[in-house]
Design a protein around this motif. Structure first.
Motif, PDB file in Angstrom:
ATOM      1  N   VAL A 196      81.091  56.366  23.863  1.00  0.00           N
ATOM      2  CA  VAL A 196      81.181  54.783  23.235  1.00  0.00           C
ATOM      3  C   VAL A 196      79.795  54.337  23.689  1.00  0.00           C
ATOM      4  CG1 VAL A 196      81.943  52.666  23.240  1.00  0.00           C
ATOM      5  CG2 VAL A 196      83.768  54.700  23.591  1.00  0.00           C
ATOM      6  N   ILE A 197      79.117  54.072  22.740  1.00  0.00           N
ATOM      7  CA  ILE A 197      77.579  53.710  22.817  1.00  0.00           C
ATOM      8  C   ILE A 197      77.337  52.102  22.614  1.00  0.00           C
ATOM      9  CG2 ILE A 197      75.461  54.006  21.982  1.00  0.00           C
ATOM     10  CD1 ILE A 197      76.030  56.737  21.078  1.00  0.00           C
ATOM     11  N   TYR A 198      76.650  51.674  23.537  1.00  0.00           N
ATOM     12  CA  TYR A 198      76.271  50.139  23.427  1.00  0.00           C
ATOM     13  C   TYR A 198      74.819  50.195  23.333  1.00  0.00           C
ATOM     14  CZ  TYR A 198      80.870  48.728  24.995  1.00  0.00           C
ATOM     15  OH  TYR A 198      82.451  48.407  25.106  1.00  0.00           O
ATOM     16  N   GLY A 199      74.245  49.516  22.211  1.00  0.00           N
ATOM     17  CA  GLY A 199      73.115  49.328  21.873  1.00  0.00           C
ATOM     18  C   GLY A 199      72.731  50.819  21.362  1.00  0.00           C
ATOM     19  N   TYR A 200      71.239  50.901  21.218  1.00  0.00           N
ATOM     20  CA  TYR A 200      70.728  52.220  20.621  1.00  0.00           C
ATOM     21  C   TYR A 200      70.460  53.130  21.671  1.00  0.00           C
ATOM     22  CZ  TYR A 200      70.880  50.589  15.781  1.00  0.00           C
ATOM     23  OH  TYR A 200      71.131  49.862  14.717  1.00  0.00           O
ATOM     24  N   ALA A 201      70.957  54.603  21.668  1.00  0.00           N
ATOM     25  CA  ALA A 201      70.670  55.435  22.528  1.00  0.00           C
ATOM     26  C   ALA A 201      69.479  56.108  21.908  1.00  0.00           C
ATOM     27  CB  ALA A 201      71.784  56.434  22.514  1.00  0.00           C
ATOM     28  N   ALA A 202      68.522  56.292  22.528  1.00  0.00           N
ATOM     29  CA  ALA A 202      67.249  56.911  21.874  1.00  0.00           C
ATOM     30  C   ALA A 202      66.693  58.195  22.345  1.00  0.00           C
ATOM     31  CB  ALA A 202      66.140  56.085  22.207  1.00  0.00           C
ATOM     32  N   VAL A 203      66.656  59.193  21.312  1.00  0.00           N
ATOM     33  CA  VAL A 203      65.918  60.476  21.553  1.00  0.00           C
ATOM     34  C   VAL A 203      64.516  60.717  21.739  1.00  0.00           C
ATOM     35  CG1 VAL A 203      66.393  62.918  20.939  1.00  0.00           C
ATOM     36  CG2 VAL A 203      68.324  61.189  20.379  1.00  0.00           C
ATOM     37  N   PRO A 204      63.685  60.694  22.591  1.00  0.00           N
ATOM     38  CA  PRO A 204      62.460  60.715  22.432  1.00  0.00           C
ATOM     39  C   PRO A 204      61.610  62.153  21.984  1.00  0.00           C
ATOM     40  CG  PRO A 204      63.226  60.841  24.894  1.00  0.00           C
ATOM     41  CD  PRO A 204      64.274  60.867  24.111  1.00  0.00           C
ATOM     42  N   ASN A 205      60.362  61.989  22.135  1.00  0.00           N
ATOM     43  CA  ASN A 205      59.620  63.210  21.762  1.00  0.00           C
ATOM     44  C   ASN A 205      60.057  64.435  22.762  1.00  0.00           C
ATOM     45  OD1 ASN A 205      57.533  64.536  20.508  1.00  0.00           O
ATOM     46  ND2 ASN A 205      56.098  64.073  22.087  1.00  0.00           N
ATOM     47  N   GLY A 206      60.153  65.610  22.171  1.00  0.00           N
ATOM     48  CA  GLY A 206      60.262  66.665  22.842  1.00  0.00           C
ATOM     49  C   GLY A 206      62.023  67.038  23.206  1.00  0.00           C
ATOM     50  N   GLU A 207      62.798  65.931  22.801  1.00  0.00           N
ATOM     51  CA  GLU A 207      64.245  66.061  23.209  1.00  0.00           C
ATOM     52  C   GLU A 207      65.079  66.374  21.803  1.00  0.00           C
ATOM     53  OE1 GLU A 207      65.178  66.654  26.080  1.00  0.00           O
ATOM     54  OE2 GLU A 207      64.061  65.598  27.472  1.00  0.00           O
ATOM     55  N   THR A 208      66.208  66.909  22.005  1.00  0.00           N
ATOM     56  CA  THR A 208      67.044  67.023  21.265  1.00  0.00           C
ATOM     57  C   THR A 208      68.667  66.765  21.547  1.00  0.00           C
ATOM     58  OG1 THR A 208      65.910  68.881  20.084  1.00  0.00           O
ATOM     59  CG2 THR A 208      68.370  68.733  19.743  1.00  0.00           C
ATOM     60  N   LEU A 209      69.164  66.003  20.626  1.00  0.00           N
ATOM     61  CA  LEU A 209      70.457  65.507  21.236  1.00  0.00           C
ATOM     62  C   LEU A 209      71.559  66.481  20.331  1.00  0.00           C
ATOM     63  CD1 LEU A 209      73.001  63.742  22.033  1.00  0.00           C
ATOM     64  CD2 LEU A 209      72.472  62.334  19.965  1.00  0.00           C
ATOM     65  N   THR A 210      72.324  67.139  21.111  1.00  0.00           N
ATOM     66  CA  THR A 210      73.066  68.315  20.473  1.00  0.00           C
ATOM     67  C   THR A 210      74.444  67.820  20.602  1.00  0.00           C
ATOM     68  OG1 THR A 210      71.589  70.020  21.161  1.00  0.00           O
ATOM     69  CG2 THR A 210      73.655  70.731  20.657  1.00  0.00           C
ATOM     70  N   ILE A 211      75.151  67.742  19.480  1.00  0.00           N
ATOM     71  CA  ILE A 211      76.647  67.367  19.457  1.00  0.00           C
ATOM     72  C   ILE A 211      77.512  68.553  19.136  1.00  0.00           C
ATOM     73  CG2 ILE A 211      78.156  65.673  18.453  1.00  0.00           C
ATOM     74  CD1 ILE A 211      75.728  63.865  17.831  1.00  0.00           C
ATOM     75  N   ASP A 212      78.541  68.708  19.795  1.00  0.00           N
ATOM     76  CA  ASP A 212      79.484  69.978  19.520  1.00  0.00           C
ATOM     77  C   ASP A 212      80.430  69.470  18.751  1.00  0.00           C
ATOM     78  OD1 ASP A 212      78.147  71.208  21.809  1.00  0.00           O
ATOM     79  OD2 ASP A 212      79.710  70.760  23.006  1.00  0.00           O
ATOM     80  N   PRO A 213      81.122  70.645  18.042  1.00  0.00           N
ATOM     81  CA  PRO A 213      82.310  70.545  17.355  1.00  0.00           C
ATOM     82  C   PRO A 213      83.243  69.646  17.729  1.00  0.00           C
ATOM     83  CG  PRO A 213      81.448  72.840  16.828  1.00  0.00           C
ATOM     84  CD  PRO A 213      80.672  72.161  18.170  1.00  0.00           C
ATOM     85  N   GLY A 214      83.921  68.632  17.008  1.00  0.00           N
ATOM     86  CA  GLY A 214      85.099  67.920  17.578  1.00  0.00           C
ATOM     87  C   GLY A 214      84.702  66.867  18.197  1.00  0.00           C
ATOM     88  N   ALA A 215      83.429  66.632  18.579  1.00  0.00           N
ATOM     89  CA  ALA A 215      83.107  65.396  19.294  1.00  0.00           C
ATOM     90  C   ALA A 215      83.334  64.210  18.422  1.00  0.00           C
ATOM     91  CB  ALA A 215      81.481  65.259  19.713  1.00  0.00           C
ATOM     92  N   ARG A 216      83.730  62.894  19.317  1.00  0.00           N
ATOM     93  CA  ARG A 216      83.872  61.693  18.647  1.00  0.00           C
ATOM     94  C   ARG A 216      82.693  60.689  19.203  1.00  0.00           C
ATOM     95  NH1 ARG A 216      86.468  64.759  15.891  1.00  0.00           N
ATOM     96  NH2 ARG A 216      88.548  64.850  15.462  1.00  0.00           N
ATOM     97  N   VAL A 217      82.075  60.085  18.334  1.00  0.00           N
ATOM     98  CA  VAL A 217      80.901  59.255  18.888  1.00  0.00           C
ATOM     99  C   VAL A 217      81.397  57.743  18.356  1.00  0.00           C
ATOM    100  CG1 VAL A 217      78.380  58.717  18.991  1.00  0.00           C
ATOM    101  CG2 VAL A 217      79.556  61.086  18.851  1.00  0.00           C
ATOM    102  N   HIS A 218      81.401  56.873  19.152  1.00  0.00           N
ATOM    103  CA  HIS A 218      81.987  55.428  18.624  1.00  0.00           C
ATOM    104  C   HIS A 218      80.738  54.329  19.074  1.00  0.00           C
ATOM    105  CE1 HIS A 218      86.157  56.482  18.168  1.00  0.00           C
ATOM    106  NE2 HIS A 218      85.972  57.491  19.070  1.00  0.00           N
ATOM    107  N   PHE A 219      80.702  53.550  18.275  1.00  0.00           N
ATOM    108  CA  PHE A 219      79.620  52.634  18.245  1.00  0.00           C
ATOM    109  C   PHE A 219      79.970  51.048  18.545  1.00  0.00           C
ATOM    110  CE2 PHE A 219      77.734  56.066  15.896  1.00  0.00           C
ATOM    111  CZ  PHE A 219      76.372  56.521  16.747  1.00  0.00           C
ATOM    112  N   HIS A 220      79.415  50.424  19.352  1.00  0.00           N
ATOM    113  CA  HIS A 220      79.826  48.978  19.565  1.00  0.00           C
ATOM    114  C   HIS A 220      78.951  48.227  18.646  1.00  0.00           C
ATOM    115  CE1 HIS A 220      81.636  45.826  21.527  1.00  0.00           C
ATOM    116  NE2 HIS A 220      80.581  44.958  21.746  1.00  0.00           N
TER     117      HIS A 220
END
Length: 503
Positions: A196-220
């Motif tokens: 559950v994410i509040y605000g914007y989750a930032a992925v900066p230079n040189g980083e990778t956000l990896t999301i696995d199968p079956g993940a559930r991502v919820h935004f406020h």
């Protein structure tokens, strides 16, 4: 005259006494009726408040009654809160001497905010009762809700009262940078718990956000993911074997009640900002935000495969001088356009379905242009290198499902190749952008043959044997995407993301 006056006064007193019973309330005898015997409050995340649920209470007797107590069984410790006929009582948990007229009813409104530690550890249910009456006359209505644990990601709050923010150009927005050191590495979303994410989750230079199968991502509300310059996102879903979509990655709002499932505009966007590294979305569902995917000026490209994007208040996909490729993508219902290829760019979609039934007269399924307007309203051109649609469906509830906007000072190269399109060209017969036999913008297209989607309102854009999309596609393109979005082997070359099948 005196006799008449005496009789009038006597009659008036009698009439008062005969109405008096309207104000005499007798104790409730335990014969209340309820609109339901159990109120199920839909799943909520730990420590996030629920929607408000309603219970109706009926007095079916011919007598006005007074209910000595209405209270929650767990008393002041209850995680539930109730309001009785607009009254808040003692901390929304205890009410005394509540009056209810004969053959009348009243409303009880119910909410809950609980953490997973309060729930039953075996099934994560949190329960209580509303008790009406006292002693042997108590009647009960059960309350049940499922508490779901989650990983909560949000900006820090500092000692001076300010909160963490991230800078975009000259603006600061409520958000934070992900951290390898927190939550077992915030750059790796697993399927162990929802996020559950509040605000914007930032992925900066040189980083990778990896999301696995079956993940559930919820935004406020007003939240999302921001991939910065040099950052990337890899959402690696997979085929699912059941309707539970167990391997699908799902991005959506943080209200879990069924009534919110298809409500647009509940959160912001997944924002791929200028200069981001190559990113991909495979086997994802992105729904009920403002913009599903917002992709800006990214030569490295974004790949979208086997993905559904539904119910956004502005755009399903908004590319701005973007590089996007898509296969087996379904985009349905958006306030302006399900796909907006804006300010030039380079796009290619194969076996995709774009439909827009937003209730207005101005929305499109697909909009394409090669310029934007500056602050003074002057066009700023930008090359549209290519916007190619191969074996696709472009449809809408309006008479024209797509729109082309060309500036002659920049390249403009849309191409619809073996597609099913909806476009009523009345008034556009001489417009060079809509000459459907030109073999430049349009190659072997079929126009205005209903695709007969199963159920647009439920985001079921499958087709069957009666669809106008049957056999529209080019076999060479089908060979590039041999299975449809459900992993069904394509037989023939039907346009769109689905192989035809019975509903």
């Amino acid at each position: 005259m005196r006799l008449i006056l005496t009789l009038f006064i006597a009659g008036f007193i009698v009439s008062l006494s005969s109405c008096r019973k309207d104000f005499d309330f007798e104790p409730s005898s335990g014969n209340l009726r309820f609109s339901r015997d159990t109120v199920y409050l839909d799943t909520v995340f730990t420590n996030i408040g629920s929607s408000t649920y309603t219970l109706k209470v009926y007095n079916k007797s011919d007598n006005d009654i007074s209910i000595p107590q209405i209270k929650l069984g767990k008393g002041v410790d209850s995680k539930y809160r109730i309001t009785v006929d607009g009254m808040t009582g003692d901390d929304n948990r205890l009410f005394e001497n509540v009056e209810l007229l004969a053959n009348d009813s009243m409303y009880v409104f119910i909410e809950v905010t609980a953490d997973v530690a309060s729930a039953n550890p075996t099934d994560f249910l949190y329960t209580d009762q509303i008790e009406f009456g006292v002693g042997t006359g108590i009647q009960k209505v059960e309350l049940v809700t499922l508490i779901q644990d989650a990983v909560f990601l949000y900006p820090q709050r500092f000692d001076d009262g300010s909160t963490e923010s991230i800078t975009i150009g000259e603006d600061e927005i409520y958000g934070f940078v992900l951290d390898h050191a927190d939550h077992n590495d915030e750059y790796h979303f697993t399927n162990d718990k929802p996020y559950v994410i509040y605000g914007y989750a930032a992925v900066p230079n040189g980083e990778t956000l990896t999301i696995d199968p079956g993940a559930r991502v919820h935004f406020h509300e007003s939240s999302g993911i921001l991939v910065g310059q040099g950052g990337a996102i890899q959402a690696n879903g997979d085929w699912s074997l059941t309707d539970a979509q167990e391997n699908q990655i799902i991005f959506e709002g943080d209200r879990l009640e069924p009534g919110f499932a298809d409500i647009p505009g509940q959160w912001g966007t997944i924002w791929i900002s200028p200069g981001a590294a190559a990113s991909s979305f495979n086997h994802c569902t992105i729904k009920n935000g403002i913009i599903g995917l917002y992709v800006q000026n990214n030569p490295a490209g974004v790949s979208i495969k086997n993905t559904q994007i539904y119910d956004h208040s502005l755009y399903g996909i908004w590319g701005q001088t973007a590089t996007i490729t898509g296969e087996n993508v379904v985009v349905n219902t958006a306030g302006k356009a399900t796909l907006n290829c804006s300010f030039g760019g380079n796009y290619q979609f194969t076996h995709c379905t774009f439909n827009n039934n937003w209730p207005s007269s101005s929305q499109f399924a697909v909009a394409i242009d090669n310029y934007l307007l500056d602050a003074d309203g002057n066009p700023v051109p930008q090359d549209l290198i290519l916007a190619e649609f191969r074996n696709c469906i472009v449809w809408s509830s309006n008479s024209r499902a797509f729109a082309l906007f060309k500036n002659s000072n920049a390249a403009f190269n849309p191409k619809f190749d073996h597609c099913l399109l909806k476009f009523n060209n009345t008034g556009f017969e001489s417009d060079p952008l809509y000459q459907f036999n030109d073999n430049v913008f349009y190659v072997n297209i079929v126009r205005n043959q209903n695709p007969n989607f199963w159920d647009v309102t439920r985001n079921q854009l499958n087709i069957n044997d009666n669809s106008g999309a049957i056999g529209v596609g080019k076999p060479e393109y089908t060979a590039l995407v041999p299975n449809d979005i459900l992993n069904v082997t394509r037989v023939g070359s039907d346009a769109g993301a689905y192989q035809n099948a019975a509903p």
